[in-house]
Design a protein around this motif. Structure first.
Motif: not given
Length: 166
Positions: A22-28, A37-49
């Motif tokens: 797992t590289k990254i996991s985040y809620p959407a 097709r699955v469409t989701v919306r999520a904020p930027w999941a990175g800790d930093d810019a």
């Protein structure tokens, strides 16, 4: 899958896998699932810019992400906190799977960027893809990935790109 009977949006956990981990996991928020097709919306999941040179992803950015169960890519529309379109970041991936409340996608290293105005289209990470060894360990997947990148680039340059997301 449509919104549930109380009209609340369902959430999914997007799990991006790379090299079996797992590289990254985040809620959407699940916006739409038509069975393909699955469409989701999520904020930027990175800790930093993260500044790529051609675009900067940062807190407040919102990603509307489109995944397909039958295509070897995902397309992520990126908007800033005020809703201004930055562009589209596309990952070349194996087709997505949904299991329970998880949307799982395997990143195959190749990426494409298309700017909001459509003037800039960049193929990315071809060196990482070559170094991954996928061409020798799974030649069919490597060929599918290369074809997917070519298809996205063609759509991005020829103007039919946004029809993918209708």
């Amino acid at each position: 899958m449509p919104a549930n009977s109380s009209d609340e949006r369902r959430s999914l956990r997007v799990v991006l896998v790379k090299y079996g981990r797992t590289k990254i996991s985040y809620p959407a928020e699940l916006l739409r699932d038509d069975g393909n097709r699955v469409t989701v919306r999520a904020p930027w999941a990175g800790d930093d810019a993260r500044d790529f040179g051609f675009v900067r992803f940062e807190r407040g950015d919102v990603f509307t992400e489109h995944y397909w169960r039958d295509r070897w890519y995902s397309v992520k529309e990126v908007r800033d906190a005020e809703g201004v379109l930055k562009g589209w970041y596309c990952d070349i991936t194996r087709p997505a799977t949904v299991s329970g409340d998880e949307l799982v996608v395997e990143d195959l290293d190749l990426d494409l960027w298309r700017s909001a105005d459509g003037r800039t289209v960049l193929r990315l990470d071809e060196d990482e893809f070559a170094a991954s060894g996928l061409a020798s360990t799974d030649p069919e997947a490597a060929t599918a990935a290369e074809h997917a990148l070519d298809e996205l680039e063609h759509l991005a340059r020829e103007g039919d790109f946004e029809s993918l997301l209708d």
